[in-house]
Design a protein around this motif. Structure first.
Motif, PDB file in Angstrom:
ATOM      1  N   ALA A   1      13.483  86.319  64.003  1.00 14.16           N
ATOM      2  CA  ALA A   1      12.767  85.758  62.857  1.00 14.16           C
ATOM      3  C   ALA A   1      11.268  85.812  63.120  1.00 14.16           C
ATOM      4  O   ALA A   1      10.824  85.646  64.253  1.00 14.16           O
ATOM      5  CB  ALA A   1      13.211  84.319  62.634  1.00 14.16           C
TER       6      ALA A   1
ATOM      7  N   ILE B   1       9.722  80.888  61.247  1.00 12.51           N
ATOM      8  CA  ILE B   1      10.174  79.825  62.138  1.00 12.51           C
ATOM      9  C   ILE B   1       9.320  78.569  61.946  1.00 12.51           C
ATOM     10  O   ILE B   1       9.844  77.467  61.802  1.00 12.51           O
ATOM     11  CB  ILE B   1      10.129  80.292  63.613  1.00 12.51           C
ATOM     12  CG1 ILE B   1      11.080  81.474  63.820  1.00 12.51           C
ATOM     13  CG2 ILE B   1      10.493  79.150  64.567  1.00 12.51           C
ATOM     14  CD1 ILE B   1      11.018  82.084  65.201  1.00 12.51           C
TER      15      ILE B   1
ATOM     16  N   THR C   1      10.265  76.842  58.871  1.00 11.00           N
ATOM     17  CA  THR C   1      11.587  76.206  58.910  1.00 11.00           C
ATOM     18  C   THR C   1      11.571  74.928  59.726  1.00 11.00           C
ATOM     19  O   THR C   1      12.100  73.903  59.303  1.00 11.00           O
ATOM     20  CB  THR C   1      12.638  77.170  59.525  1.00 11.00           C
ATOM     21  OG1 THR C   1      12.569  78.402  58.827  1.00 11.00           O
ATOM     22  CG2 THR C   1      14.038  76.592  59.424  1.00 11.00           C
ATOM     23  N   ILE C   2      10.971  74.991  60.911  1.00 16.74           N
ATOM     24  CA  ILE C   2      11.079  73.826  61.788  1.00 16.74           C
ATOM     25  C   ILE C   2       9.840  72.933  61.748  1.00 16.74           C
ATOM     26  O   ILE C   2       9.861  71.818  62.243  1.00 16.74           O
ATOM     27  CB  ILE C   2      11.399  74.236  63.249  1.00 16.74           C
ATOM     28  CG1 ILE C   2      10.289  75.125  63.826  1.00 16.74           C
ATOM     29  CG2 ILE C   2      12.731  74.958  63.322  1.00 16.74           C
ATOM     30  CD1 ILE C   2      10.506  75.492  65.278  1.00 16.74           C
TER      31      ILE C   2
ATOM     32  N   VAL D   1       6.970  72.912  63.254  1.00 13.98           N
ATOM     33  CA  VAL D   1       6.152  72.575  64.427  1.00 13.98           C
ATOM     34  C   VAL D   1       5.443  73.828  64.920  1.00 13.98           C
ATOM     35  O   VAL D   1       5.850  74.939  64.619  1.00 13.98           O
ATOM     36  CB  VAL D   1       6.987  71.970  65.598  1.00 13.98           C
ATOM     37  CG1 VAL D   1       7.635  70.676  65.193  1.00 13.98           C
ATOM     38  CG2 VAL D   1       8.021  72.969  66.106  1.00 13.98           C
ATOM     39  N   GLU D   2       4.379  73.614  65.671  1.00 12.03           N
ATOM     40  CA  GLU D   2       3.644  74.744  66.237  1.00 12.03           C
ATOM     41  C   GLU D   2       4.522  75.453  67.281  1.00 12.03           C
ATOM     42  O   GLU D   2       5.281  74.808  68.014  1.00 12.03           O
ATOM     43  CB  GLU D   2       2.356  74.255  66.908  1.00 12.03           C
ATOM     44  CG  GLU D   2       1.236  73.956  65.914  1.00 12.03           C
ATOM     45  CD  GLU D   2       0.872  75.166  65.057  1.00 12.03           C
ATOM     46  OE1 GLU D   2       0.628  76.248  65.612  1.00 12.03           O
ATOM     47  OE2 GLU D   2       0.850  75.022  63.805  1.00 12.03           O
ATOM     48  N   LEU D   3       4.403  76.757  67.346  1.00  9.12           N
ATOM     49  CA  LEU D   3       5.206  77.507  68.297  1.00  9.12           C
ATOM     50  C   LEU D   3       4.519  77.520  69.662  1.00  9.12           C
ATOM     51  O   LEU D   3       3.294  77.533  69.731  1.00  9.12           O
ATOM     52  CB  LEU D   3       5.404  78.930  67.778  1.00  9.12           C
ATOM     53  CG  LEU D   3       6.085  78.982  66.411  1.00  9.12           C
ATOM     54  CD1 LEU D   3       6.150  80.403  65.878  1.00  9.12           C
ATOM     55  CD2 LEU D   3       7.483  78.381  66.477  1.00  9.12           C
ATOM     56  N   PRO D   4       5.295  77.495  70.732  1.00  8.05           N
ATOM     57  CA  PRO D   4       4.685  77.461  72.052  1.00  8.05           C
ATOM     58  C   PRO D   4       3.869  78.726  72.338  1.00  8.05           C
ATOM     59  O   PRO D   4       4.138  79.788  71.786  1.00  8.05           O
ATOM     60  CB  PRO D   4       5.884  77.356  73.013  1.00  8.05           C
ATOM     61  CG  PRO D   4       7.084  77.678  72.218  1.00  8.05           C
ATOM     62  CD  PRO D   4       6.764  77.452  70.781  1.00  8.05           C
TER      63      PRO D   4
ATOM     64  N   PHE E   1       5.146  82.564  72.788  1.00  9.74           N
ATOM     65  CA  PHE E   1       6.481  82.644  72.189  1.00  9.74           C
ATOM     66  C   PHE E   1       6.714  84.046  71.608  1.00  9.74           C
ATOM     67  O   PHE E   1       5.834  84.611  70.984  1.00  9.74           O
ATOM     68  CB  PHE E   1       6.559  81.592  71.079  1.00  9.74           C
ATOM     69  CG  PHE E   1       7.883  81.486  70.381  1.00  9.74           C
ATOM     70  CD1 PHE E   1       9.019  81.118  71.073  1.00  9.74           C
ATOM     71  CD2 PHE E   1       7.979  81.735  69.017  1.00  9.74           C
ATOM     72  CE1 PHE E   1      10.241  81.000  70.415  1.00  9.74           C
ATOM     73  CE2 PHE E   1       9.193  81.620  68.356  1.00  9.74           C
ATOM     74  CZ  PHE E   1      10.318  81.250  69.057  1.00  9.74           C
ATOM     75  N   GLN E   2       7.893  84.598  71.844  1.00 11.46           N
ATOM     76  CA  GLN E   2       8.295  85.911  71.320  1.00 11.46           C
ATOM     77  C   GLN E   2       7.445  87.073  71.840  1.00 11.46           C
ATOM     78  O   GLN E   2       7.333  88.095  71.183  1.00 11.46           O
ATOM     79  CB  GLN E   2       8.296  85.919  69.782  1.00 11.46           C
ATOM     80  CG  GLN E   2       9.351  85.003  69.184  1.00 11.46           C
ATOM     81  CD  GLN E   2       9.406  85.086  67.673  1.00 11.46           C
ATOM     82  OE1 GLN E   2       8.388  85.085  67.014  1.00 11.46           O
ATOM     83  NE2 GLN E   2      10.603  85.159  67.119  1.00 11.46           N
TER      84      GLN E   2
ATOM     85  N   PHE F   1       7.799  86.521  77.444  1.00 14.98           N
ATOM     86  CA  PHE F   1       8.747  85.463  77.064  1.00 14.98           C
ATOM     87  C   PHE F   1      10.184  86.000  77.135  1.00 14.98           C
ATOM     88  O   PHE F   1      11.093  85.358  77.664  1.00 14.98           O
ATOM     89  CB  PHE F   1       8.389  85.019  75.639  1.00 14.98           C
ATOM     90  CG  PHE F   1       9.347  84.063  74.973  1.00 14.98           C
ATOM     91  CD1 PHE F   1       9.188  82.692  75.096  1.00 14.98           C
ATOM     92  CD2 PHE F   1      10.388  84.540  74.167  1.00 14.98           C
ATOM     93  CE1 PHE F   1      10.050  81.814  74.443  1.00 14.98           C
ATOM     94  CE2 PHE F   1      11.250  83.673  73.522  1.00 14.98           C
ATOM     95  CZ  PHE F   1      11.084  82.308  73.661  1.00 14.98           C
TER      96      PHE F   1
ATOM     97  N   TYR G   1      19.957  81.358  62.167  1.00 17.04           N
ATOM     98  CA  TYR G   1      18.956  80.296  62.242  1.00 17.04           C
ATOM     99  C   TYR G   1      17.631  80.784  62.834  1.00 17.04           C
ATOM    100  O   TYR G   1      17.606  81.386  63.907  1.00 17.04           O
ATOM    101  CB  TYR G   1      19.480  79.123  63.069  1.00 17.04           C
ATOM    102  CG  TYR G   1      18.575  77.920  62.948  1.00 17.04           C
ATOM    103  CD1 TYR G   1      18.548  77.170  61.773  1.00 17.04           C
ATOM    104  CD2 TYR G   1      17.723  77.554  63.979  1.00 17.04           C
ATOM    105  CE1 TYR G   1      17.700  76.083  61.632  1.00 17.04           C
ATOM    106  CE2 TYR G   1      16.870  76.469  63.849  1.00 17.04           C
ATOM    107  CZ  TYR G   1      16.865  75.749  62.670  1.00 17.04           C
ATOM    108  OH  TYR G   1      16.013  74.677  62.528  1.00 17.04           O
ATOM    109  N   PRO G   2      16.521  80.530  62.134  1.00 16.28           N
ATOM    110  CA  PRO G   2      15.217  80.899  62.679  1.00 16.28           C
ATOM    111  C   PRO G   2      14.589  79.717  63.410  1.00 16.28           C
ATOM    112  O   PRO G   2      14.019  78.840  62.775  1.00 16.28           O
ATOM    113  CB  PRO G   2      14.397  81.265  61.422  1.00 16.28           C
ATOM    114  CG  PRO G   2      15.026  80.489  60.302  1.00 16.28           C
ATOM    115  CD  PRO G   2      16.407  80.050  60.738  1.00 16.28           C
ATOM    116  N   GLY G   3      14.736  79.657  64.713  1.00 20.67           N
ATOM    117  CA  GLY G   3      14.180  78.530  65.467  1.00 20.67           C
ATOM    118  C   GLY G   3      13.845  78.929  66.884  1.00 20.67           C
ATOM    119  O   GLY G   3      14.149  80.050  67.317  1.00 20.67           O
ATOM    120  N   ILE G   4      13.221  78.017  67.596  1.00 18.14           N
ATOM    121  CA  ILE G   4      12.773  78.327  68.957  1.00 18.14           C
ATOM    122  C   ILE G   4      13.965  78.584  69.879  1.00 18.14           C
ATOM    123  O   ILE G   4      14.029  79.597  70.569  1.00 18.14           O
ATOM    124  CB  ILE G   4      11.868  77.204  69.504  1.00 18.14           C
ATOM    125  CG1 ILE G   4      10.567  77.151  68.686  1.00 18.14           C
ATOM    126  CG2 ILE G   4      11.540  77.426  70.983  1.00 18.14           C
ATOM    127  CD1 ILE G   4       9.633  76.015  69.037  1.00 18.14           C
TER     128      ILE G   4
ATOM    129  N   GLU H   1      15.725  81.889  69.292  1.00 20.68           N
ATOM    130  CA  GLU H   1      15.001  83.049  69.834  1.00 20.68           C
ATOM    131  C   GLU H   1      15.118  83.076  71.361  1.00 20.68           C
ATOM    132  O   GLU H   1      15.312  84.128  71.958  1.00 20.68           O
ATOM    133  CB  GLU H   1      13.528  83.008  69.423  1.00 20.68           C
ATOM    134  CG  GLU H   1      13.284  83.100  67.927  1.00 20.68           C
ATOM    135  CD  GLU H   1      13.568  84.474  67.325  1.00 20.68           C
ATOM    136  OE1 GLU H   1      13.282  85.485  67.975  1.00 20.68           O
ATOM    137  OE2 GLU H   1      14.100  84.522  66.195  1.00 20.68           O
TER     138      GLU H   1
END
Lengths: 287, 327
Positions: free
Chosen positions: A236, A241, A244-245, A247-250, A253-254, A258, B163-166, B169
């Motif tokens: 995604a 992301i 959807t969630i 919050v800030e991504l770490p 990330f990706q 990682f 699901y698109p989430g941390i 991934e």
């Protein structure tokens, strides 16, 4: 989806002696600003270093044609299935007609579609070679990309060749061909399962960016998965992301690093080493 | 009366109310019986007209209807028995994917399906039917088990998307979907897939590589959600209705594209109006399809599945001689 840098054009001689530095680090003129280290770098040096930053090793975009030059031995590439041409089965139109979009992308990139496939030599080892160009409709996979890759894999089986696919795709499965694009994921993955059963070696090389339906099909199915440093790789998109969630991504990330840390790629390979690393892997796995 | 009435269904429910009102107020005279019969005939006609002309966006609403039968409903209405098998033996038990042994008209099968959840608690624990990598790993594990013991596999597809989430991934969402298609393509047992509601992109296809793929009449199956497509191509999710038109993701289009083999008709007014009748149609389709696949050998099944997906795609090919080709 917005990570793809425009293709660097040939250095313009006419830009004069003034050292033009563009605000956003877009390659133009003699100098450019590296988005990795923010340094002004000499364009020619960047090109000499295979489109990487001589200061910080930031990996810039490479076109499919340049990638062939970088990975395959000079003059050995023979293209397959160049006659495949995208159609518009959905008669798709958003703010622009898909048929017009294909036309303008072809003109802009000099490519007929987002993938080039064929055969060539890597340090005198014959391989089946495919590459997607992330500049052609985000390097997305529609029917032509799916068909070209499937034929490439089927020929690799027939001719008993190692298979190398270099992926770059911010778009994943191409929306403009709807469900037909989604189905290419299954088609190519099934061909790879056949190739696997035939004992072939598939080296998948991930470059910035490799996302969505490309990441969720052939790009992840290598016997060996290599990635260029700091490439964005994932299922995604980061924006999806985040939305959807909430919050800030770490940090990081990706990225390739990682994914390496989480166990999904075998090696991070710099562009400079890519050719020799592929050749070495073939030698380890060759029969 | 269902919990949720869709905007375009309102005239149907208005007329239903009128019928109920009339019934309770009317006498048993021949005149009122005749009137009642006429009203009921009108109701059927109206429902046929509305449901026979759903726009793609309306189809999406029906596919997402909160009363629409889910995988667990089919498990109880279609099968004589269901023995749930949990877990991916690696990370956890994803409630967005259900799996287990089941008996279909006496045939032993393995059923795998997305589960959305009927109430808030169920929806939260299954992330509204959006599977994590462990869901696909569970599916693969149970499919391999089915292969080992010669059980046909039935997959019910009903997900807005993976699901698109941390965490998803971190645990390899892309890799696991790819691997699932890879494994399904060479599984030596029959696989039948049915899209029962939402066929959301890679999350749907991750359990969608079958010898036969069918859709319920008012489900949809798409490369991207209409909202997601609108957000990217129209720069605004509010254009979802336009995107829904453009994506041509309804069952009739997919049948024409050769992406699905069969369309299972829903009862009048949609599957949400009549779970039992929908389940009966589902059962007869599954029994018939499994019987036809039972005639194929393991090699034929794998070849059939390969060829089924191999031919999908639309492009043009100029009649030029390509010296590089081997054929």
């Amino acid at each position: 989806m917005s990570k793809v840098l425009p293709a660097p054009s040939e250095p313009s001689q006419s830009s004069g002696s003034k050292n033009k530095i563009r605000r956003k680090g877009i390659p133009e003129g003699l100098w450019l600003r590296c988005p990795g280290c923010n340094e002004a770098i000499f364009r020619k040096e960047m090109l000499r270093a295979l489109n990487t930053c001589p200061e910080c090793d930031h990996h810039f975009y490479v076109s499919a044609k340049d990638r062939i030059k970088q990975v395959l031995d000079d003059g050995t590439f023979v293209e397959w299935d160049s006659e495949l041409h995208p159609a518009d089965p959905l008669e798709f139109s958003d703010q622009k007609k898909y048929s017009d979009r294909i036309h303008s992308e072809q003109k802009r990139t000099g490519l007929r579609e987002a993938a080039l496939t064929g055969t060539g030599m890597v340090r005198a080892r014959r391989v089946a070679f495919g590459v997607t160009d992330s500049a052609f409709i985000m390097g997305s996979m529609g029917s032509v990309v799916g068909e070209k890759l499937t034929r490439l894999i089927e020929r690799a089986i027939e001719q008993n060749l190692p298979l190398i696919i270099v992926s770059g795709s911010g778009g994943g499965a191409r929306m403009h061909e709807g469900i037909l694009s989604l189905m290419q994921m299954a088609k190519v993955s099934a061909a790879l399962a056949k190739y696997d059963a035939a004992g072939g070696l598939f080296i998948s090389v991930l470059t910035n960016p490799t996302m969505g339906g490309v990441a969720a099909s052939f790009a992840s199915l290598g016997d060996l998965v290599f990635a260029e440093p700091k490439a964005l790789i994932g299922f995604a998109g980061p924006r999806t992301i985040k939305a959807t969630i909430g919050v800030e991504l770490p940090e990081g990330f990706q990225t390739s690093e990682f994914l390496l840390e989480h166990g999904y790629i075998d090696r991070i390979v710099t562009r400079e080493k890519l050719k020799s690393e592929i050749a070495r892997a073939i030698d380890y796995c060759g029969k | 009366m269902p919990d949720q009435v869709l905007d375009f269904e309102q005239p149907i429910f208005d007329l239903k109310d009128q019928i109920v009102e009339f019934e309770s107020a009317s006498d048993d005279s021949a005149g009122s019986t005749e009137k009642l019969r006429e009203m009921k005939r009108q109701l059927t006609e109206l429902t046929k007209t509305i449901y026979g002309n759903l726009t793609p966006w309306q189809t999406v609403k029906v596919a997402r209807h909160s009363d629409r039968p889910y995988t667990v409903d089919y498990l109880s209405l279609v099968f004589e028995e269901f023995v749930e098998l949990h877990g991916d033996k690696f990370f956890g038990d994803d409630r967005a994917v259900r799996a287990g042994f089941a008996k279909l008209d006496g045939i032993k099968v393995m059923v795998i399906g997305h589960q959305k959840g009927r109430n808030l608690k169920e929806r939260q624990e299954s992330y509204f039917g959006c599977a994590h990598p462990e869901g696909y790993r569970k599916a693969m594990l149970k499919m391999r088990m089915a292969e080992k013991y010669g059980l046909p596999v039935i997959c019910f597809i009903d997900t807005p998307g993976a699901y698109p989430g941390i965490g998803a991934e971190e645990r390899g969402q892309a890799q696991v979907i790819a691997e699932s298609m890879f494994e399904m393509s060479r599984l030596k047992t029959p696989i039948v897939c049915v899209v029962i509601g939402e066929g959301g992109s890679g999350g749907a296809l991750g359990i969608g590589v079958g010898n036969k793929v069918a859709m319920l009449e008012h489900s949809y199956y798409s490369v991207i959600s209409p909202e997601g497509c609108a957000g990217i191509l129209w720069k605004n999710g509010r254009h979802a209705e336009k995107a829904a038109d453009a994506l041509k993701f309804t069952a009739s289009y997919l049948k024409n594209f050769g992406v699905i083999d069969d369309v299972i008709e829903e009862p009048l007014g949609g599957a949400h109006c009549d779970h039992h009748s929908t389940a009966a149609r589902m059962k007869s389709y599954l029994v018939k399809t499994l019987k036809s696949l039972a005639e194929l050998s393991e090699e034929e099944l794998v070849r059939d599945r390969y060829e089924r997906f191999r031919k999908i795609g639309v492009f043009t090919e100029e009649a030029t001689i390509n010296p590089g080709t081997s054929d």
